[in-house]
Every structure is written in C-alpha cells, then in structure tokens.
Enzyme design. Structure first.
Site, short mmCIF file in Angstrom:
data_model
loop_
_atom_site.label_atom_id
_atom_site.label_comp_id
_atom_site.label_asym_id
_atom_site.label_seq_id
_atom_site.Cartn_x
_atom_site.Cartn_y
_atom_site.Cartn_z
CG LEU A 136 -6.80 4.93 -6.37
CD1 LEU A 136 -8.25 4.89 -5.92
CD2 LEU A 136 -6.35 6.37 -6.58
CG ASP A 137 -1.74 6.01 -1.53
OD1 ASP A 137 -2.69 5.93 -0.74
OD2 ASP A 137 -1.22 7.10 -1.83
CG PHE A 138 -2.96 0.59 2.66
CD1 PHE A 138 -3.50 -0.65 2.38
CD2 PHE A 138 -2.97 1.03 3.98
CE1 PHE A 138 -4.06 -1.45 3.37
CE2 PHE A 138 -3.52 0.25 4.98
CZ PHE A 138 -4.06 -0.99 4.68
#
Length: 272
Positions: A136-138
């Site tokens: 999952l991205d930031f």
C-alpha cells in the site's frame, strides 16, 4: 484476547476463529517444508545451528542421513543424534498476521527519508522474517498481510490466482455514468490498460462521495492513477479485503492480529 493485548504481547495460536477468514472451507494436510526451517520453528536452534548439524551428519529423516535442502513433514521420522524429534503441528505452519495500516507509513523495512515503517509495528521473530503480501502506498490505509512463508506470498500475489483487492474510495463529487463506464471497461495508463471489476456507489455527505471497488491486480498506485486519468483526485483510499482475507472491523489502525492455525490451513488450501 483483545486486539490491544495482541499488539503488545507474543501471540499465542488458538483454535478460536477471527472474522478475517470467515468464508474459507476446510483444509487438507500441511505440505512438507525445508528441514532446517522446520526444526528452527520447533525451537531446536537457529537455522545456522541446524544447518551445521545437518552438514555434520547428525540429523536423519526416515533413517536416512539428511542433507541440506531436504524437506520434511508431519509424517516423517526425524532424529538428531539418534533422538526422535516430536514435531508440533503449529511449527509446520507459516505464521500469518493481518495489519491495519494507517496513512503515513511505508511498506519497506528501510527508508532513506526516515519515514515510519509498517515493519516497526510487527512482532519480532528470530528464525525467519516477515514478508509483505502486496503493498500500500504512503497515503493509503487498510489491510496488509504478512507471512513468514515467501512461497505463500508469491502465490497470493501471482496474477494467475486472480486475487481480488477490495477498496473503499472517497472522492470529491460524484462519478458520472460515462466515468463509471470508462473505469469498468478500461482506461489506458502508462503501463497498460486497467479497469475495475466492480464499482459500487456507497453514497456520501456533502461534497464527499464513497465508492467500493474491486480489481484483480496490484500495480503501483493503480487505483489513484485510474481516477487521476479522469481528472478526479482521491481524498481517501482504504483496502478492506485481499482475496479471502477481510479487514476485521475491530482491528484499529496501527494494530495487528495473527491468524489461528485453522485459518492458516484454510488459506494454504485455497492457494495450493
């Protein structure tokens, strides 16, 4: 046992089911694993120590001297220095935990920028390491799955298994019928065409509107890029399911929960 206790104490596997895998069917026997990994899980030494025992000819499988790379399972007779080793069933299974990732954490063990990592929150393990199943991205929150079995992680992420990823998405405004059609039939991105397999209107208040989407691949920032291709900015993105694994409602952000043995067996059966 509460989620708070699970976060701060060494987990104990039980046979009490959690809501994470409520839809899986029963599982078959566990597959054999590498001998040194199996014995390390049983608390008989580190992998290096056990590899040294094997190299020295001190370990046997079914009365034959073991070699590095040999695999063993629950039905095999394993001896160290002639002493029969009784394997624990739980030691034959990989560990799997689910983590509710908050926004503002990276899915990487190291970051040159010094940002918080999801791995900082996971329980410490000695004879193995945690492998992330998907990323999952930031700025995305929600379900992350970690396991000690790299092969299992690869199977769950492999395109041929077509594992569904389900997200809750919040945008400003509502999608038009034309935009919904484009998102569900295909949008050209720089790395190829992409589409949502399902897109459901979840309603909203004021200018914010929620949608539930499902897709079967996990390209980098794919959901955000698809909306951005239509000039729409995603204000919040949360993964709520990966394949058969759901994010339990009681699992708060920044906390983790370990799957019990029966759930691990069922997940292994599904991807075997």
């Amino acid at each position: 046992m509460s989620v708070n206790r699970l976060k701060h104490q060494k987990p104990r596997r039980t046979h009490r089911s959690s809501p994470a895998l409520k839809n899986l069917s029963a599982a078959p026997a566990v597959e054999p694993d590498r001998l040194q990994k199996l014995l390390a899980r049983n608390g008989l030494g580190s992998r290096r120590e056990i590899e040294a025992m094997i190299a020295a000819g001190r370990v046997s499988i079914n009365n034959a001297t073991a070699k590095l790379g040999d695999r063993a399972g629950f039905g095999d007779k394993i001896r160290i220095d002639g002493r029969i080793i009784r394997l624990r069933m739980s030691a034959l299974l990989p560990r799997i935990i689910i983590y509710h990732k908050p926004e503002g954490e990276i899915v990487s063990a190291r970051d040159p920028q010094g940002r918080p990592s999801v791995f900082d929150k996971l329980p410490h393990i000695q004879s193995s390491k945690w492998v992330a199943i998907g990323r999952l991205d930031f700025n995305t929150s929600g379900l992350l799955i970690f396991t000690t079995d790299g092969a299992l992680a690869n199977r769950l992420m492999h395109p041929r298994y077509q594992m569904e990823r389900e997200y809750a998405v919040r945008i400003v405004g509502e999608l038009s019928p034309e935009q919904i059609t484009r998102l569900t039939t295909g949008i050209e991105l720089e790395d190829g065409s992409a589409k949502f397999d399902q897109l459901l209107d979840e309603g909203g208040l004021g200018t914010n509107h929620w949608y539930r989407i499902i897709l079967k691949e996990g390209r980098n920032r794919e959901v955000r890029r698809m909306f951005e291709a239509l000039g729409i900015t995603v204000s919040r993105l949360m993964r709520v399911r990966f394949g058969p694994v759901n994010l339990p409602p009681r699992l708060k952000r920044g906390m983790w929960l370990e799957l019990v043995d029966t759930e691990v067996e069922r997940l292994l059966a599904l991807v075997s």
